[in-house]
Design a protein around this motif. Structure first.
Motif, short mmCIF file in Angstrom:
data_model
loop_
_atom_site.label_atom_id
_atom_site.label_comp_id
_atom_site.label_asym_id
_atom_site.label_seq_id
_atom_site.Cartn_x
_atom_site.Cartn_y
_atom_site.Cartn_z
N ARG A 1 0.78 -1.09 0.18
CA ARG A 1 0.16 -0.06 0.04
C ARG A 1 0.73 1.31 0.14
O ARG A 1 0.73 2.39 -0.72
CB ARG A 1 -0.85 0.01 1.26
CG ARG A 1 -1.89 -0.94 1.23
CD ARG A 1 -2.95 -0.55 -0.06
NE ARG A 1 -4.33 -1.01 0.16
CZ ARG A 1 -5.36 -0.83 -0.76
NH1 ARG A 1 -5.12 -0.34 -1.83
NH2 ARG A 1 -6.54 -1.24 -0.48
N VAL A 2 1.82 1.33 0.73
CA VAL A 2 2.83 2.36 1.09
C VAL A 2 3.39 2.56 -0.50
O VAL A 2 3.66 3.85 -0.86
CB VAL A 2 3.65 2.35 2.17
CG1 VAL A 2 4.73 3.39 2.14
CG2 VAL A 2 2.90 2.24 3.43
N ARG A 3 4.09 1.53 -1.09
CA ARG A 3 4.72 1.61 -2.22
C ARG A 3 3.82 2.20 -3.31
O ARG A 3 4.27 3.00 -4.28
CB ARG A 3 4.96 0.29 -2.87
CG ARG A 3 6.08 -0.32 -1.82
CD ARG A 3 6.82 -1.62 -2.64
NE ARG A 3 7.94 -2.21 -2.07
CZ ARG A 3 7.74 -3.23 -1.53
NH1 ARG A 3 6.82 -4.13 -1.93
NH2 ARG A 3 8.91 -3.87 -1.17
N GLU A 4 2.47 2.12 -3.24
CA GLU A 4 1.41 2.66 -4.09
C GLU A 4 0.92 4.25 -3.99
O GLU A 4 0.44 4.91 -4.76
CB GLU A 4 0.33 1.91 -4.43
CG GLU A 4 0.55 0.53 -4.57
CD GLU A 4 -0.77 -0.45 -4.27
OE1 GLU A 4 -1.71 -0.14 -3.48
OE2 GLU A 4 -0.80 -1.50 -4.55
N TRP A 5 1.55 4.77 -2.66
CA TRP A 5 1.07 6.11 -2.45
C TRP A 5 1.61 6.88 -3.81
O TRP A 5 2.72 7.04 -4.13
CB TRP A 5 1.79 6.55 -1.44
CG TRP A 5 0.97 6.02 0.08
CD1 TRP A 5 -0.04 5.36 0.01
CD2 TRP A 5 1.40 6.29 1.35
NE1 TRP A 5 -0.29 4.81 1.44
CE2 TRP A 5 0.57 5.70 2.11
CE3 TRP A 5 2.53 6.75 1.93
CZ2 TRP A 5 0.85 5.41 3.64
CZ3 TRP A 5 2.60 6.80 3.32
CH2 TRP A 5 1.96 6.25 4.35
N THR A 6 0.63 7.86 -4.19
CA THR A 6 0.92 8.80 -5.14
C THR A 6 1.18 10.33 -4.69
O THR A 6 1.71 10.91 -5.11
CB THR A 6 -0.30 9.05 -6.17
OG1 THR A 6 -1.61 9.32 -5.49
CG2 THR A 6 -0.54 7.70 -6.70
N VAL A 7 0.58 10.65 -3.08
CA VAL A 7 0.73 11.74 -2.74
C VAL A 7 1.45 11.37 -1.36
O VAL A 7 0.87 10.43 -0.47
CB VAL A 7 -0.45 12.44 -2.40
CG1 VAL A 7 -0.04 13.45 -1.47
CG2 VAL A 7 -0.94 13.00 -3.74
N LEU A 8 2.74 11.88 -0.87
CA LEU A 8 3.41 11.56 0.05
C LEU A 8 3.27 12.12 1.31
O LEU A 8 3.33 13.58 1.15
CB LEU A 8 5.05 11.41 -0.14
CG LEU A 8 5.51 10.16 -1.30
CD1 LEU A 8 6.85 10.56 -1.44
CD2 LEU A 8 4.96 8.90 -0.78
N PRO A 9 3.09 11.90 2.54
CA PRO A 9 3.04 12.70 3.62
C PRO A 9 4.48 13.16 4.09
O PRO A 9 5.57 12.72 3.38
CB PRO A 9 2.64 11.82 4.92
CG PRO A 9 3.21 10.30 4.48
CD PRO A 9 3.04 10.50 2.74
#
Length: 244
Positions: A90-98
């Motif tokens: 899921r984290v690898r798929e993030w398109t907008v990063l915190p």
């Protein structure tokens, strides 16, 4: 002072707890106006469940960043996605990063997840919960010196016992690899631990994730109200040199 906007709470905890991206953005803006310098949020699905979905995370971060310019971080708690491999995917798929993400060091797959976040350029808040082996794991972690900060998270909700548990946790953390420590409690322990953080000169946090009430027991009507009260209490404790 970090504001923790909602946590794992849901609609059953009352209408004051922000859940949608728009409500979270509004709450974040008011909390920052009240003095918060950092935001921690649990992105939610429309039904109110914590989620690591790229779509849900992106919508939440975008909405909040339109309203505030302070760093914004998210949870990666195992309750949002219990399978460590799926959580990592899921984290690898993030398109907008915190700007940063909390990683609970006692949870399975924590180090792999932290390493992935670091590789993406996301700061890692190492969540070390009292009552777990998180401190022992963190003490020997090669990633320890690389985290953004350590979240010393006191899980004892007792107003009369949380302070002692906080001191035990800090003792277990020792030098914490030289990283900054943010100390906080929850529920009945939130305010006693916040006052202790003030006396010790440590960063802290407050918000509806940690407590639904003000120090006098009244229901908190907003994150902004909690932040304003917390800054006043923290300042008083920090100014009392005899309390250290």
């Amino acid at each position: 002072m970090q504001v923790c906007l909602n946590g794992a709470r849901g609609a059953a905890d009352g209408a004051v707890v922000p859940l949608s991206p728009e409500a979270l953005a509004e709450s974040a803006a008011a909390a920052v106006a009240a003095g918060a310098t950092d935001v921690h949020v649990h992105p939610k699905t429309p039904c109110g469940r914590d989620s690591l979905s790229p779509r849900v995370v992106a919508a939440t971060l975008d909405a909040i960043r339109r309203r505030v310019s302070v760093p914004v971080g998210v949870t990666t708690g195992a309750w949002a996605e219990p399978d460590p491999a799926v959580r990592l995917a899921r984290v690898r798929e993030w398109t907008v990063l915190p700007d940063h993400a909390s990683v609970n060091w006692h949870e399975p797959g924590a180090e792999e997840l932290a390493a992935r976040l670091m590789a993406l350029g996301v700061g890692v808040e190492a969540g070390i919960w009292s009552g777990t082996d998180g401190a022992a794991r963190f003490a020997v972690s090669p990633l320890g010196p690389k985290v953004l900060r350590v979240l010393a998270e006191v899980t004892d909700p007792g107003p009369d016992t949380a302070g002692a548990e906080a001191r035990r946790l800090l003792s277990l953390l020792g030098r914490a690899h030289g990283r900054p420590v943010l100390l906080h409690g929850e529920d009945g322990g939130a305010w006693p631990v916040l006052r202790l953080a003030g006396r010790l000169g440590l960063a802290t946090r407050i918000g509806l994730e940690d407590t639904l009430t003000l120090p006098d027991g009244r229901r908190a009507l907003s994150n902004a109200r909690l932040v304003a009260e917390a800054l006043a209490r923290y300042g008083r404790e920090a100014g009392d040199g005899t309390s250290r």
